[in-house]
Design an enzyme around this catalytic site. Structure first.
Site, PDB file in Angstrom:
ATOM      1  N   ARG A   1      30.900  47.734  46.898  1.00 14.89           N
ATOM      2  CA  ARG A   1      31.851  48.625  47.555  1.00 14.89           C
ATOM      3  C   ARG A   1      31.201  49.937  47.970  1.00 14.89           C
ATOM      4  NH1 ARG A   1      36.781  46.447  44.844  1.00 14.89           N
ATOM      5  NH2 ARG A   1      38.642  47.285  45.822  1.00 14.89           N
TER       6      ARG A   1
ATOM      7  N   ARG B   1      51.073  46.030  40.709  1.00 13.99           N
ATOM      8  CA  ARG B   1      49.909  46.648  40.072  1.00 13.99           C
ATOM      9  C   ARG B   1      50.098  48.157  40.050  1.00 13.99           C
ATOM     10  NH1 ARG B   1      44.566  44.323  42.966  1.00 13.99           N
ATOM     11  NH2 ARG B   1      44.051  46.522  42.937  1.00 13.99           N
TER      12      ARG B   1
ATOM     13  N   LYS C   1      41.752  39.942  50.956  1.00 19.46           N
ATOM     14  CA  LYS C   1      40.437  39.389  50.605  1.00 19.46           C
ATOM     15  C   LYS C   1      40.480  38.638  49.279  1.00 19.46           C
ATOM     16  CE  LYS C   1      38.342  43.730  49.031  1.00 19.46           C
ATOM     17  NZ  LYS C   1      39.599  44.028  48.365  1.00 19.46           N
TER      18      LYS C   1
ATOM     19  N   ARG D   1      53.321  43.661  47.532  1.00 22.36           N
ATOM     20  CA  ARG D   1      52.462  42.788  46.713  1.00 22.36           C
ATOM     21  C   ARG D   1      52.947  42.741  45.260  1.00 22.36           C
ATOM     22  NH1 ARG D   1      46.053  43.263  47.061  1.00 22.36           N
ATOM     23  NH2 ARG D   1      46.306  45.376  46.244  1.00 22.36           N
TER      24      ARG D   1
ATOM     25  N   ARG E   1      43.092  54.974  47.654  1.00 28.08           N
ATOM     26  CA  ARG E   1      42.194  53.811  47.703  1.00 28.08           C
ATOM     27  C   ARG E   1      41.730  53.546  49.132  1.00 28.08           C
ATOM     28  NH1 ARG E   1      45.712  49.348  45.299  1.00 28.08           N
ATOM     29  NH2 ARG E   1      43.918  48.005  45.631  1.00 28.08           N
TER      30      ARG E   1
HETATM   31  P1  AMP Z   1      40.524  45.368  43.541  1.00 30.98           P
HETATM   32  O1  AMP Z   1      41.248  44.453  42.608  1.00 30.98           O
HETATM   33  O2  AMP Z   1      39.310  44.747  44.167  1.00 30.98           O
HETATM   34  O3  AMP Z   1      41.450  45.996  44.571  1.00 30.98           O
HETATM   35  O4  AMP Z   1      39.958  46.579  42.646  1.00 30.98           O
HETATM   36  C1  AMP Z   1      40.832  47.427  41.936  1.00 30.98           C
HETATM   37  C2  AMP Z   1      40.121  48.703  41.536  1.00 30.98           C
HETATM   38  O5  AMP Z   1      38.997  48.385  40.684  1.00 30.98           O
HETATM   39  C3  AMP Z   1      39.516  49.500  42.682  1.00 30.98           C
HETATM   40  O6  AMP Z   1      40.464  50.366  43.307  1.00 30.98           O
HETATM   41  C4  AMP Z   1      38.426  50.292  41.953  1.00 30.98           C
HETATM   42  O7  AMP Z   1      38.984  51.373  41.204  1.00 30.98           O
HETATM   43  C5  AMP Z   1      37.926  49.271  40.941  1.00 30.98           C
HETATM   44  N1  AMP Z   1      36.796  48.474  41.481  1.00 30.98           N
HETATM   45  C6  AMP Z   1      36.762  47.119  41.707  1.00 30.98           C
HETATM   46  N2  AMP Z   1      35.580  46.741  42.206  1.00 30.98           N
HETATM   47  C7  AMP Z   1      34.838  47.888  42.317  1.00 30.98           C
HETATM   48  C8  AMP Z   1      33.526  48.176  42.791  1.00 30.98           C
HETATM   49  N3  AMP Z   1      32.736  47.215  43.281  1.00 30.98           N
HETATM   50  N4  AMP Z   1      33.102  49.467  42.740  1.00 30.98           N
HETATM   51  C9  AMP Z   1      33.874  50.454  42.251  1.00 30.98           C
HETATM   52  N5  AMP Z   1      35.123  50.257  41.806  1.00 30.98           N
HETATM   53  C10 AMP Z   1      35.617  48.983  41.832  1.00 30.98           C
END
Ligand code: AMP
Length: 207
Positions: free
Chosen positions: A88, A153, A13, A122, A164
């Site tokens: 989320r 990461r 995404k 990744r 996750r």
């Molecule tokens: P992402 O880069 O979108 O995979 O986000 C990495 C991490 O950031 C996630 O595993 C969550 O710990 C945190 N995170 C990002 N966006 C949100 C959200 N909308 N609500 C809660 N945690 C978030």
């Protein structure tokens, strides 16, 4: 066009949301990127969010809703935006309804087995933020765009990824029904070449 990209970690995404934002000329807003930026900058939000991200847990709604509301209130969002990774939880979706109109939700879909394999490969660039995969890097460990060393990461380590995915299925997957009820969601499978998936997404956004 105000759109949300919904989907499990590793479905692509982030890649597809930033490609769509570039094509449409609207800002790409990734709450994960914003939170990682806050951690790197040592801000109060970053300090609060770090332990949750490191553990693969969702950051509390109050923190994330605050940064999303502030970002969507900026002038560059007036002509549209692409949201990646927000909302989320259903609470975040309800809050968003109060400060952002949503025209379209793209649900980027991939099976769990493929997600785990993709995340294992990744690599992210600390320079330009590009996302790559060992499959297409041909052994290179530098960013093909800006030559900065690539890294995995911290929350892409396998045991954190499992956590996750659980959080996704428990908290985020139900949002599909919520947006289905609003009649704005389109699903796109991402187990195909990136340009093909991107083209389908742009078509879905234009409908
Ligand atoms: P992402 O880069 O979108 O995979 O986000 C990495 C991490 O950031 C996630 O595993 C969550 O710990 C945190 N995170 C990002 N966006 C949100 C959200 N909308 N609500 C809660 N945690 C978030």
């Amino acid at each position: 066009m105000n759109a949300i990209f919904l989907g499990p970690p590793g479905a692509g995404k982030g890649t597809h949301a930033s490609r769509a934002a570039a094509s449409l000329g609207v800002p790409y807003i990734g709450t994960g990127d914003m939170l990682r930026g806050a951690i790197a900058g040592g801000t109060r939000v970053g300090l609060e969010a770090k332990a949750y991200i490191d553990a693969g847990d969702l950051v509390p709604d109050g923190i994330v809703i605050g940064i999303a509301r502030e970002r969507l209130g900026m002038p560059d969002c007036a002509g549209g935006f692409i949201l990646d990774g927000f909302p989320r939880t259903i609470e975040q979706a309800w809050a968003l309804a109060g400060f952002g109109r949503i025209d379209r939700v793209i649900s980027v879909e991939l099976d769990d087995e493929a997600l785990i394999e993709r995340i294992a490969g990744r690599r992210v660039c600390g320079g330009c933020g590009g996302i790559h995969n060992v499959e297409t890097l041909g052994g290179r460990d530098e960013c093909p765009v800006c030559s900065t060393p690539l890294a995995r990461r911290g929350d892409d380590e396998p045991d954190v990824v499992r956590h996750r995915l659980e959080a996704y299925h428990r908290e985020t997957a139900p949002l599909r029904d919520y947006y289905m009820g609003l009649g704005v969601i389109k699903s796109v499978r991402s187990d195909r070449p990136v340009p093909e998936v991107s083209a389908d997404i742009l078509a879905a956004l234009a409908e």
